[in-house]
Write a protein that holds these residues in place. Structure first.
Motif, PDB file in Angstrom:
ATOM      1  N   TYR A 277       0.838  -1.213   0.000  1.00 40.78           N
ATOM      2  CA  TYR A 277       0.000   0.000   0.000  1.00 40.78           C
ATOM      3  C   TYR A 277       0.866   1.253   0.000  1.00 40.78           C
ATOM      4  O   TYR A 277       0.486   2.276   0.565  1.00 40.78           O
ATOM      5  N   TYR A 283      -6.814   2.377   4.968  1.00 41.02           N
ATOM      6  CA  TYR A 283      -7.882   3.220   5.529  1.00 41.02           C
ATOM      7  C   TYR A 283      -7.674   3.291   7.038  1.00 41.02           C
ATOM      8  O   TYR A 283      -7.008   2.423   7.614  1.00 41.02           O
ATOM      9  N   TYR A 286      -8.223   0.355   9.399  1.00 43.56           N
ATOM     10  CA  TYR A 286      -7.590  -0.906   8.999  1.00 43.56           C
ATOM     11  C   TYR A 286      -6.918  -1.568  10.211  1.00 43.56           C
ATOM     12  O   TYR A 286      -6.173  -0.922  10.945  1.00 43.56           O
ATOM     13  N   TRP A 311     -11.704 -14.781   1.851  1.00 41.46           N
ATOM     14  CA  TRP A 311     -10.873 -13.588   2.065  1.00 41.46           C
ATOM     15  C   TRP A 311     -11.696 -12.364   2.469  1.00 41.46           C
ATOM     16  O   TRP A 311     -12.695 -12.043   1.836  1.00 41.46           O
ATOM     17  N   GLY A 312     -11.242 -11.682   3.505  1.00 37.19           N
ATOM     18  CA  GLY A 312     -11.720 -10.338   3.834  1.00 37.19           C
ATOM     19  C   GLY A 312     -12.758 -10.235   4.937  1.00 37.19           C
ATOM     20  O   GLY A 312     -13.567 -11.131   5.148  1.00 37.19           O
ATOM     21  N   GLY A 313     -12.702  -9.126   5.621  1.00 37.35           N
ATOM     22  CA  GLY A 313     -13.740  -8.747   6.579  1.00 37.35           C
ATOM     23  C   GLY A 313     -13.464  -9.122   8.026  1.00 37.35           C
ATOM     24  O   GLY A 313     -13.869  -8.398   8.939  1.00 37.35           O
ATOM     25  N   GLU A 314     -12.754 -10.237   8.260  1.00 37.83           N
ATOM     26  CA  GLU A 314     -12.584 -10.698   9.658  1.00 37.83           C
ATOM     27  C   GLU A 314     -11.763  -9.700  10.481  1.00 37.83           C
ATOM     28  O   GLU A 314     -12.012  -9.535  11.676  1.00 37.83           O
ATOM     29  N   ASP A 315     -10.824  -9.021   9.818  1.00 37.27           N
ATOM     30  CA  ASP A 315     -10.016  -8.033  10.543  1.00 37.27           C
ATOM     31  C   ASP A 315     -10.834  -6.782  10.861  1.00 37.27           C
ATOM     32  O   ASP A 315     -10.672  -6.172  11.920  1.00 37.27           O
ATOM     33  N   ASP A 316     -11.736  -6.411   9.944  1.00 39.82           N
ATOM     34  CA  ASP A 316     -12.617  -5.270  10.213  1.00 39.82           C
ATOM     35  C   ASP A 316     -13.566  -5.596  11.372  1.00 39.82           C
ATOM     36  O   ASP A 316     -13.860  -4.744  12.207  1.00 39.82           O
ATOM     37  N   ARG A 353     -18.671 -11.136   2.955  1.00 42.83           N
ATOM     38  CA  ARG A 353     -17.980 -10.426   4.037  1.00 42.83           C
ATOM     39  C   ARG A 353     -18.721  -9.182   4.526  1.00 42.83           C
ATOM     40  O   ARG A 353     -18.699  -8.871   5.710  1.00 42.83           O
TER      41      ARG A 353
END
Ligand code: BGC
Length: 395
Positions: A277, A283, A286, A311-316, A353
């Motif tokens: 990044y 963001y 994040y 993939w995705g979303g679990e960290d948010d 997600r």
């Protein structure tokens, strides 16, 4: 008369912390005639220069005050420069007063000599050796990332200091932090080889007691990063009384050894600046890549959700859990919290997600560390890592 000097430092991290320094000075002798110099009683045998000795006394007092002021300032910066000198900003929308290290504070230079301490909690290892201290400037900051490391077999020979399971304890001092590095894993042999090659010397330079847990998902179901983290945390804590959990992607390697792998009072988001990044946060909220929290914090938020397959979303969702439980998030400045992302094909994001994320709050209590269902198929305590091969159950 008593002269009281009060110094007030305000640190954005600690709110308005006040530190006071009081200096008591004797009342100066005043002469009765204001036009004349102050009269000083003459000691027997002393030279007649009374105003000289008076001036010397005042000079001495002045030097003492300045010295004390400087010492106070030095102590303040020594302690707080790394953690506190960076501006925090408050997310305006957050009613929970979520505080961050402001990312644009990272242009500030910070000189520090910090001894590791505090955050990690009790060290139950009753060693007679002295507690480890770390002089950050001596760490020399940036470290090279080797993308062509030796094979795992060769690396095993290079690390006689490790005990089976990828476990390390400093030899001549007692570590102040016991850190479990938890890595969710599947089909990334090259990344794992580069990761362990980088991480063992890195963590040892920070004088940590640590072990690396690789939690490999068995079967062909979609990858579930959050659930693997939960399994890793439960299994690691069964083996050792860790006081800090590093939740770590296998494809991220830290570039700066001042990025301490320890836990602090607020959970810390570690991977602030990633190569992929352009060394910026994708963001503000994040919370993916690498984060650190104590077992108490992890338990309080009920760990990761087990519902994010693919993939995705679990960290948010994890970020939302942290916020929901009134915890702050801290970050090191981006010049320190730098990571190289090892190259790989981008995963296809899971279409579920967003729904999972939206409905996440309803599940915080029931879905997480307290509800994860799994079976350990195999545990391998290798020289460089503990490998947990695990079957995950959909709940
Ligand atoms: C995903 C996160 C991911 C982030 C950065 C978001 O859209 O929900 O899981 O870490 O993008 O790639």
């Amino acid at each position: 008369m008593v002269l009281v000097l009060t110094l007030q430092f305000s640190s954005s991290y600690h709110g308005h912390s006040k530190k006071s320094l009081c200096v008591y000075l004797p009342q100066p002798t005043m002469s009765s005639a204001p036009a004349e110099p102050p009269s000083v009683p003459r000691r027997e045998g002393s030279a007649p220069c009374s105003s000289c000795s008076e001036a010397r006394r005042w000079k001495l007092q002045l030097v003492t005050i300045v010295g004390l002021l400087m010492a106070q300032t030095l102590l303040y910066y020594n302690d707080s420069a790394f953690y506190d000198a960076h501006r925090w900003s408050v997310l305006p929308s957050s009613p929970l007063r979520l505080r961050w290290f402001s990312d644009n504070s990272t242009t500030q230079s910070f000189a520090y000599s910090l001894s590791l301490g505090g955050g990690g909690g009790n060290n139950t290892h009753h060693d007679t050796s002295p507690p480890c201290t770390l002089n950050l400037p001596s760490l020399k900051g940036r470290v090279q990332v080797n993308r062509n490391p030796p094979s795992l077999k060769e690396q095993e020979r290079e690390h006689p200091e490790l005990t089976l399971g990828g476990y390390y304890q400093p030899e001549n001092c007692t570590a102040r932090h016991k850190v479990a590095i938890i890595i969710p894993y599947r089909n990334r042999a090259n990344h794992l080889t580069a990761f362990v090659h980088h991480m063992h010397p890195f963590l040892q330079r920070q004088q940590l007691e640590y072990a690396i847990y690789v939690v490999e998902q068995a079967g062909n179901d979609s990858f579930n990063r959050g659930m693997l983290m939960n399994v890793g945390v439960l299994e690691a804590l069964k083996q050792h009384p860790f006081d800090c959990l590093l939740l770590h992607d296998v494809d991220l390697v830290p570039e700066d050894v001042r990025n301490l792998y320890t836990c602090s009072e607020p959970p810390r988001h570690m991977s602030v600046a990633m190569s992929t990044y352009n060394y910026r946060l994708p963001y503000q909220k994040y919370f993916g890549g690498v984060s650190a929290m104590t077992p108490e914090q992890y338990t309080a938020i009920n760990g990761f959700s087990n519902k994010f397959w693919g993939w995705g979303g679990e960290d948010d969702d994890l970020f939302n859990r942290v916020r929901h439980h009134g915890l702050n998030v801290s970050r090191y400045p981006s010049e320190v919290a730098r990571y190289t992302m090892l190259s790989h094909k981008k995963e296809k994001p899971s279409p579920d997600r967003y729904t999972n994320l939206r409905l996440g709050k309803r599940r915080f209590k029931k879905d997480g560390l307290n509800s994860v269902k799994y079976q350990i198929l195999k545990t391998e305590r290798r020289r460089l890592i503990t490998l947990l091969f695990v079957a995950l159950a959909r709940t």
